[in-house]
Design a protein around this motif. Sequence first.
Motif, PDB file in Angstrom:
ATOM      1  N   ILE A  35      18.739 -25.374 -10.508  1.00 22.38           N
ATOM      2  CA  ILE A  35      18.283 -25.888  -9.006  1.00 22.38           C
ATOM      3  C   ILE A  35      17.821 -24.669  -8.119  1.00 22.38           C
ATOM      4  CG2 ILE A  35      19.868 -27.891  -8.760  1.00 22.38           C
ATOM      5  CD1 ILE A  35      21.547 -26.304  -7.201  1.00 22.38           C
ATOM      6  N   GLY A  36      17.682 -23.504  -8.765  1.00 24.76           N
ATOM      7  CA  GLY A  36      16.842 -22.462  -7.951  1.00 24.76           C
ATOM      8  C   GLY A  36      17.439 -21.216  -8.447  1.00 24.76           C
ATOM      9  N   GLY A  37      16.841 -20.293  -7.710  1.00 24.18           N
ATOM     10  CA  GLY A  37      17.106 -18.800  -8.272  1.00 24.18           C
ATOM     11  C   GLY A  37      16.590 -17.749  -7.163  1.00 24.18           C
ATOM     12  N   GLY A  38      16.693 -16.533  -7.583  1.00 22.46           N
ATOM     13  CA  GLY A  38      16.178 -15.246  -6.553  1.00 22.46           C
ATOM     14  C   GLY A  38      16.591 -13.994  -7.215  1.00 22.46           C
ATOM     15  N   GLY A  39      16.773 -12.921  -6.107  1.00 23.56           N
ATOM     16  CA  GLY A  39      16.935 -11.740  -6.804  1.00 23.56           C
ATOM     17  C   GLY A  39      18.320 -11.611  -7.463  1.00 23.56           C
ATOM     18  N   TYR A  44      22.724 -23.170 -10.561  1.00 27.92           N
ATOM     19  CA  TYR A  44      22.715 -24.629 -11.450  1.00 27.92           C
ATOM     20  C   TYR A  44      23.697 -25.432 -10.576  1.00 27.92           C
ATOM     21  CZ  TYR A  44      21.215 -21.157 -15.123  1.00 27.92           C
ATOM     22  OH  TYR A  44      20.592 -20.489 -15.905  1.00 27.92           O
ATOM     23  N   LYS A  45      23.597 -26.741 -11.015  1.00 34.39           N
ATOM     24  CA  LYS A  45      24.334 -27.671 -10.390  1.00 34.39           C
ATOM     25  C   LYS A  45      25.406 -28.385 -11.461  1.00 34.39           C
ATOM     26  CE  LYS A  45      21.466 -31.677 -10.838  1.00 34.39           C
ATOM     27  NZ  LYS A  45      20.568 -32.897 -10.129  1.00 34.39           N
ATOM     28  N   GLY A  46      26.476 -28.636 -10.818  1.00 36.16           N
ATOM     29  CA  GLY A  46      27.440 -29.450 -11.955  1.00 36.16           C
ATOM     30  C   GLY A  46      28.767 -29.973 -11.404  1.00 36.16           C
ATOM     31  N   VAL A  47      29.316 -30.646 -11.885  1.00 32.22           N
ATOM     32  CA  VAL A  47      30.758 -31.410 -11.377  1.00 32.22           C
ATOM     33  C   VAL A  47      31.922 -30.418 -11.838  1.00 32.22           C
ATOM     34  CG1 VAL A  47      32.201 -33.391 -10.809  1.00 32.22           C
ATOM     35  CG2 VAL A  47      29.690 -33.490 -11.057  1.00 32.22           C
ATOM     36  N   VAL A  48      32.543 -29.596 -11.163  1.00 28.74           N
ATOM     37  CA  VAL A  48      33.852 -29.059 -11.409  1.00 28.74           C
ATOM     38  C   VAL A  48      34.905 -29.360 -10.519  1.00 28.74           C
ATOM     39  CG1 VAL A  48      32.477 -27.008 -12.536  1.00 28.74           C
ATOM     40  CG2 VAL A  48      33.306 -27.149 -10.322  1.00 28.74           C
ATOM     41  N   SER A  49      36.218 -28.935 -11.184  1.00 29.65           N
ATOM     42  CA  SER A  49      37.416 -29.101 -10.296  1.00 29.65           C
ATOM     43  C   SER A  49      37.383 -27.770  -9.636  1.00 29.65           C
ATOM     44  CB  SER A  49      38.659 -29.417 -10.872  1.00 29.65           C
ATOM     45  OG  SER A  49      38.660 -30.588 -11.709  1.00 29.65           O
ATOM     46  N   HIS A  50      37.971 -27.767  -8.324  1.00 29.96           N
ATOM     47  CA  HIS A  50      37.961 -26.359  -7.478  1.00 29.96           C
ATOM     48  C   HIS A  50      38.946 -26.580  -6.579  1.00 29.96           C
ATOM     49  CE1 HIS A  50      35.834 -28.678  -4.415  1.00 29.96           C
ATOM     50  NE2 HIS A  50      35.127 -29.134  -5.326  1.00 29.96           N
ATOM     51  N   VAL A  57      28.754 -29.187  -7.434  1.00 26.87           N
ATOM     52  CA  VAL A  57      28.855 -27.796  -6.578  1.00 26.87           C
ATOM     53  C   VAL A  57      27.547 -27.202  -7.101  1.00 26.87           C
ATOM     54  CG1 VAL A  57      31.458 -27.593  -6.721  1.00 26.87           C
ATOM     55  CG2 VAL A  57      29.986 -26.744  -8.531  1.00 26.87           C
ATOM     56  N   ALA A  58      27.308 -26.190  -6.595  1.00 26.10           N
ATOM     57  CA  ALA A  58      26.338 -25.241  -6.746  1.00 26.10           C
ATOM     58  C   ALA A  58      26.771 -24.127  -7.574  1.00 26.10           C
ATOM     59  CB  ALA A  58      25.431 -24.718  -5.605  1.00 26.10           C
ATOM     60  N   HIS A 107      27.795 -27.881  -2.702  1.00 29.51           N
ATOM     61  CA  HIS A 107      26.376 -28.249  -3.077  1.00 29.51           C
ATOM     62  C   HIS A 107      25.522 -28.748  -1.863  1.00 29.51           C
ATOM     63  CE1 HIS A 107      23.166 -30.823  -5.185  1.00 29.51           C
ATOM     64  NE2 HIS A 107      23.052 -29.709  -5.713  1.00 29.51           N
ATOM     65  N   ALA A 108      24.608 -28.053  -1.464  1.00 25.29           N
ATOM     66  CA  ALA A 108      23.741 -28.408  -0.696  1.00 25.29           C
ATOM     67  C   ALA A 108      22.346 -29.233  -1.319  1.00 25.29           C
ATOM     68  CB  ALA A 108      22.902 -27.139   0.002  1.00 25.29           C
ATOM     69  N   SER A 109      22.468 -30.464  -1.270  1.00 23.24           N
ATOM     70  CA  SER A 109      21.589 -31.557  -2.048  1.00 23.24           C
ATOM     71  C   SER A 109      20.266 -31.247  -1.671  1.00 23.24           C
ATOM     72  CB  SER A 109      22.182 -32.838  -1.831  1.00 23.24           C
ATOM     73  OG  SER A 109      22.071 -33.282  -0.577  1.00 23.24           O
ATOM     74  N   ARG A 110      19.799 -30.802  -0.511  1.00 24.39           N
ATOM     75  CA  ARG A 110      18.425 -30.904  -0.081  1.00 24.39           C
ATOM     76  C   ARG A 110      17.839 -29.437  -0.215  1.00 24.39           C
ATOM     77  NH1 ARG A 110      16.826 -35.848   1.837  1.00 24.39           N
ATOM     78  NH2 ARG A 110      18.396 -37.225   2.874  1.00 24.39           N
ATOM     79  N   GLY A 111      18.626 -28.594  -0.826  1.00 26.74           N
ATOM     80  CA  GLY A 111      17.908 -27.303  -1.163  1.00 26.74           C
ATOM     81  C   GLY A 111      17.955 -26.513   0.194  1.00 26.74           C
TER      82      GLY A 111
END
Length: 762
Positions: A35-39, A44-50, A57-58, A107-111
């Motif tokens: 879903i994105g990247g940088g320096g 990535y996105k995915g469903v996890v237990s936290h 989550v992101a 997770h920020a769904s709108r980026g």
Amino acid sequence: MDAFMQTFLQPFQHLKIQLEEITSATNKFDEKNYIGGGGFGKVYKGVVSHSEGRSMVAIKRLDPTHGQGAPEFLKEITMLSRYRHQNLTSLLGFCFQGNEMILVYEHASRGSLDRHLKSPHLTWSQRIKICRDAAKGLNYLHDPRDTHQRLIHCDVKSANILLDDQWNAKVSDFGLAIMGPANEQQSVIVTMAVGTPGYCDPQYAMTHTLTKESDVYSFGVVLFEVLCGVLCCTYSKGRVQKKLVPTWTKSYEQNKINDIIFKNEAIQPLDQSALEIFSDIAYRCLKNSREERPKMDEVVKELESALESQELLESQEFSEWKEQLFYYEELSKRAEPPLHYRSKVELRKLLSKGVLVNGGRTWFSLNKKGEHCEMISFTECLDSVRSELEDDPWQFQFNSRFPVGTYHYMGETVKTRVKTQFLSPGITYTVNLVFKFRYPNKGRKCHYLISLGYKLQGETKTLMSYLGCEREDGWWTCELYQFTSDHSTIDLEIIFEGFYGTYHLMEVEGIEFRPLEKVEHKNEMLGMQPMLDANWEEKLPTNYEHMMKWSKKSLQWTTKKEAYSIICKGFLINDGQEWFCLDNNGKKCYMILATMACKRVLYEYYHALSLPESRFGVALECAAWSLNIVCKIRSQLLSPETAYASYLVYKLPQVKSLLEAPMLVKGEEYLGSDYNWYIYLVSPQTPVIRPEAGQKTHNPLDRPKIKGVPRERNDGWMEVLIWEFQTPCITTKTIDMHLQLTSCGNKNFSRLIIQGVEFRPI
């Protein structure tokens, strides 16, 4: 290094997530989940237990070859564990296994904001709100109230402002952040940290120091990006080609800001007043001198003001309000002093704040719907003033809206006549007495017992307004009547008979006519358990099997979905004396049987009833003067670090009149010495003047939620809020609850049937 890392991470083990679960959630970091990247690497996105449940989550996978490694990894964990705010991205977990350093965020769904600068789907209200939210997050980090160590973000940019599905903004990426003492006026930190070209404070190039004012500069760049709809730099072959900040500041200085703002026919234009406020604060953020830049708390206030202007322009009420513009312009000329304004929106805002008219004897204002509000000074209402007293009954030290001040009411019989001039036709109004207490008690909470008797001229029955309610503006009110206006005027003669019970001293400002704020309540399924939804698996606790072992009966299930359904419906635990379930958000709910919650009782006034409609099969019937609720709540039955509300769940007897007076809820000292407030077991009724056929009184259940007023549940029982508290982060602790409920009407509880006390997340 690994040994150091493991030692450093020891206090954060509750945030640890296994690499196996992360690789499974991302399908081994498949590009389809990218879903994105940088320096720092890729996200990535995915469903996890936290740490807070299970959800989308992101997942930020740090790449040391890009310049960010162990120091930034540890810093993010430290910072986001310590700094938690609704406008900061929440850290939900981390993974440190082998060569992997992974951070898990909400997770920020709108980026990120930078992707939406040219979006035709974002209104100006939404754009300003995003900026306001981000400013709130930065203001919290800068900590103007000295409650924690100040944090300088050091990399504020639109790409680091994330947006959820409701367009709420959250500041992210704390890899370059620096801590500084909160109590320093100028928190200068010497550093070699480098932010992002185009956003960096120009002073950094000369001094190699970053301060909280550096964050302000960077945020000013973001504000201009939102205003103009473009990034602050243009790029060619991956390098900065042109910086737009000098062009933007020059346009502002030459009063050509309208030439550069973002324009799109799909959205309503930016209000001129909002533009002036927004562009002014953005320009001030970019001042070359750090001392001339505003603090973040000032930025927040200015953006809130701009947002208020823009929301008003976009509202339907404003369109309707413009039809009466001539009337309001004439009214503004009669105000004292006359109003001066630059735009229609500014006039609307001034009238919303309120103005004096009618020779300083009437206060006129507009509510959010554009309906007229009116308050008449008490001096205008009284036929005569106590002449036999030497002391002047009019007081001036209580910040009254009226030049004459407030009337010192000592409880004598007072006749008043109230004539209105500015009411909106067809609107249901409440008639309120507005006052302050002469000797305010710091222990008073939002309601206070006054028991003020009153009646209309010509009527024989005395009515009672039991409670005074504190408003946000610091004034107190008690409701007297309601009526539906058929034109702008009404003439009432009201006799105040004084206080029945405790003696009070009031400073009365006037009699107010305020439109009734009716709202449509959502069906919250009070007393009923939630239905399964599409995200049920995310809400299923990881230890659900352990929870189900708490049940009094042996529970049977074959799938996780069946197990979740069983927990949502709820079941008895602890030999049938407690009830456990989950709410719609997967949070724990808990109810304790009345006989357990009320252990310290005189049993000649209480006895247990066999009652099939009770969850427990039994309930407690009482007829005492007071009710003591004393119990220890096991915090493992509640969700950690969560705000909870406690409700008394009960049934009313056939004769309800004995319970019409409010109840005093008094807490023990550990709840706070000021934990004394009032509730109703029977919903208070307000008399209606000239009611329609069949209409006698008004039930406040039709209004916005009021704490302390009961509601009927879907299971046929009643409930009323009696306590609020915050659960600890450690689930091994117990929470002590000790409340005493006492009738204020010198009557007992008259066979009130109590099922128990329920605890639900707020």
